[in-house]
Scaffold this active site. Structure first.
Site, PDB file in Angstrom:
ATOM      1  N   ASP A  93     -29.422  -2.069-116.161  1.00 19.45           N
ATOM      2  CA  ASP A  93     -29.377  -0.640-116.503  1.00 19.45           C
ATOM      3  C   ASP A  93     -27.972  -0.041-116.373  1.00 19.45           C
ATOM      4  OD1 ASP A  93     -32.051  -0.909-116.845  1.00 19.45           O
ATOM      5  OD2 ASP A  93     -32.657   0.454-115.248  1.00 19.45           O
ATOM      6  N   GLY A 128     -34.028   0.864-119.578  1.00 20.08           N
ATOM      7  CA  GLY A 128     -33.203   2.002-119.142  1.00 20.08           C
ATOM      8  C   GLY A 128     -34.132   3.082-118.648  1.00 20.08           C
ATOM      9  N   ARG A 129     -34.444   2.949-117.360  1.00 21.24           N
ATOM     10  CA  ARG A 129     -35.461   3.817-116.770  1.00 21.24           C
ATOM     11  C   ARG A 129     -34.968   5.257-116.642  1.00 21.24           C
ATOM     12  NH1 ARG A 129     -38.212   0.691-112.139  1.00 21.24           N
ATOM     13  NH2 ARG A 129     -36.072   0.372-111.430  1.00 21.24           N
ATOM     14  N   GLU A 164     -36.328   3.237-122.715  1.00 17.37           N
ATOM     15  CA  GLU A 164     -37.726   3.378-122.280  1.00 17.37           C
ATOM     16  C   GLU A 164     -37.979   4.663-121.498  1.00 17.37           C
ATOM     17  OE1 GLU A 164     -38.665   0.289-119.419  1.00 17.37           O
ATOM     18  OE2 GLU A 164     -36.723   0.540-118.464  1.00 17.37           O
ATOM     19  N   HIS A 195     -38.565  -7.615-121.351  1.00 18.05           N
ATOM     20  CA  HIS A 195     -37.889  -8.529-120.432  1.00 18.05           C
ATOM     21  C   HIS A 195     -37.013  -9.576-121.109  1.00 18.05           C
ATOM     22  CE1 HIS A 195     -40.789  -6.517-117.891  1.00 18.05           C
ATOM     23  NE2 HIS A 195     -39.983  -6.810-116.893  1.00 18.05           N
TER      24      HIS A 195
HETATM   25  O1  F6P Z   1     -34.080  -3.726-113.236  1.00 20.06           O
HETATM   26  C1  F6P Z   1     -34.130  -2.576-114.004  1.00 20.06           C
HETATM   27  C2  F6P Z   1     -35.255  -2.686-114.986  1.00 20.06           C
HETATM   28  O2  F6P Z   1     -35.000  -3.743-115.875  1.00 20.06           O
HETATM   29  C3  F6P Z   1     -35.513  -1.390-115.734  1.00 20.06           C
HETATM   30  O3  F6P Z   1     -34.720  -1.239-116.863  1.00 20.06           O
HETATM   31  C4  F6P Z   1     -36.971  -1.501-116.042  1.00 20.06           C
HETATM   32  O4  F6P Z   1     -37.570  -0.238-116.151  1.00 20.06           O
HETATM   33  C5  F6P Z   1     -37.526  -2.220-114.855  1.00 20.06           C
HETATM   34  O5  F6P Z   1     -36.473  -2.978-114.318  1.00 20.06           O
HETATM   35  C6  F6P Z   1     -38.708  -3.112-115.152  1.00 20.06           C
HETATM   36  O6  F6P Z   1     -39.152  -3.642-113.966  1.00 20.06           O
HETATM   37  P1  F6P Z   1     -40.223  -4.806-113.833  1.00 20.06           P
HETATM   38  O7  F6P Z   1     -39.550  -6.087-114.237  1.00 20.06           O
HETATM   39  O8  F6P Z   1     -40.580  -4.797-112.407  1.00 20.06           O
HETATM   40  O9  F6P Z   1     -41.348  -4.471-114.753  1.00 20.06           O
END
Ligand code: F6P
Length: 343
Positions: A127, A170-171, A222, A272
């Site tokens: 991120d 990108g939370r 996102e 992912h």
């Molecule tokens: O590490 C940050 C991130 O990749 C964010 O962009 C995303 O919202 C989150 O992790 C997703 O997490 P997880 O793999 O636990 O679903």
């Protein structure tokens, strides 16, 4: 010195090169011994360890993921968690820790350093939202993966005269969306830093497509949110650090765009894919520089600090500066590009 190493939070390409650099620098330059903690802070709380030395790190430079495993465990949310962590460090004879993580993992590192543990942080997260450093490990690779994907989406969008919405991670911040959107020539870039107006997005797309056959890529982070009340987006629960599980704005957006403009629209959620696979050369070099600098910082007696990239130099900054507030995208970056290229 005996150094414990852990990787916490979401994984990213570049963690293994960072582990390798810490291990090589510590063993070769200082004659240190090392121990790996499994699955982030969970390993420290539950005393889950793994041997770590130069031999163990052979061949891991190009590998994505982390040989130590990772988790989103927060010791401060577990009964007696911080005390159990201290007991583990004493029992394993650990003098100092290298914590490789983002805001959550390094937030815990900061609290433990205030409680007397010697700890140096290494910034990672695709991120890129950690303050006090120009770049975090993983960001460059994630952007490259998104750009490669959007280049592919472009050719199919062109063949069908469609809008394709590409949802990237990108939370809280839109660094991936902004960089990938600019590098891949998106028509619209939507980031969490500024709520978007669906009417103007649709108007912009209508205008583009009214010029004849045209394809449009909409890159959306996102965590991007519509202006209140304009469209509804579902939520998917929270993790131990209180972060919402996201994913879904892309679907909603594609449906709305098609319904409002009549232009056939599709969505691709990269998810992912952006966190997997081999790190770019940039991330391997950054991780290597961070890893060696972290070990030097420990031997200089530093604690409660993080290694950071400023321009071309690696510096050491207080962990507090890194985790107190998020590094958000300067909106002028998107706006300047929008004025010239997004039409
Ligand atoms: O590490 C940050 C991130 O990749 C964010 O962009 C995303 O919202 C989150 O992790 C997703 O997490 P997880 O793999 O636990 O679903």
């Amino acid at each position: 010195m005996r150094i414990g190493v852990l990787t916490g939070g979401g994984d990213c390409p570049g963690l293994n090169p960072a582990i390798r650099a810490v291990v090589r620098k510590a063993e070769v330059s200082y004659g240190d011994s090392l121990i790996g903690f499994r699955d982030g802070w969970r390993g420290v709380v539950e005393r889950l360890t793994t041997p770590l030395d130069v031999e163990r790190c052979r061949g891991i430079l190009p590998r994505g993921g982390t040989i130590l495993g990772t988790s989103r465990t927060n010791p401060y949310k577990i009964d007696g968690g911080p005390e159990r962590a201290m007991e583990t460090l004493a029992a394993e004879g650990v003098d100092a820790l290298v914590a490789i993580g983002g805001e959550d993992t390094l937030g815990v590192a900061r609290r433990l350093s205030e409680a007397g543990v010697q700890v140096v942080g290494i910034p990672k997260t695709i991120d890129n939202d950690l303050s006090a450093t120009d770049v975090t490990i993983g960001f460059n690779t994630a952007v490259q993966i998104a750009v490669d994907a959007i280049d592919r989406l472009h050719t199919t969008a062109e063949s069908h005269d469609r809008v394709i919405v590409c949802e990237v991670m990108g939370r809280h911040v839109g660094w991936i969306a902004t960089y990938a959107g600019i590098a891949a020539g998106a028509a619209v870039i939507l980031v969490p830093e500024e709520p978007f107006d669906i009417d103007s997005v649709c108007e912009h797309l209508r205008r583009r497509h009214a010029k004849g056959r045209y394809a449009s890529i909409v890159v959306v982070a996102e965590g991007a949110k519509p202006v209140d009340g304009t469209i509804v987006v579902a939520s998917g629960g929270k993790d131990q650090f209180g972060h919402e599980r996201l994913g879904g704005i892309g679907n909603v957006l594609a449906q709305e765009i098609e319904a409002r403009t009549g232009i056939e629209s599709r969505v691709t959620i990269l998810g992912h894919i952006q966190r997997g696979g081999t790190p770019t050369a940039f991330d391997r070099i950054l991780a290597t520089r961070y890893g060696t600098a972290a070990v030097d910082a420990l031997h200089a007696g530093q604690s409660g600090v993080m290694v950071a990239l400023h321009g071309t130099s690696i510096d050491v900054v207080p962990l507090a500066d890194a985790v107190d507030s998020l590094k958000t995208v300067e909106l002028s970056l998107v706006d300047d590009v929008a004025a010239v290229f997004l039409d």
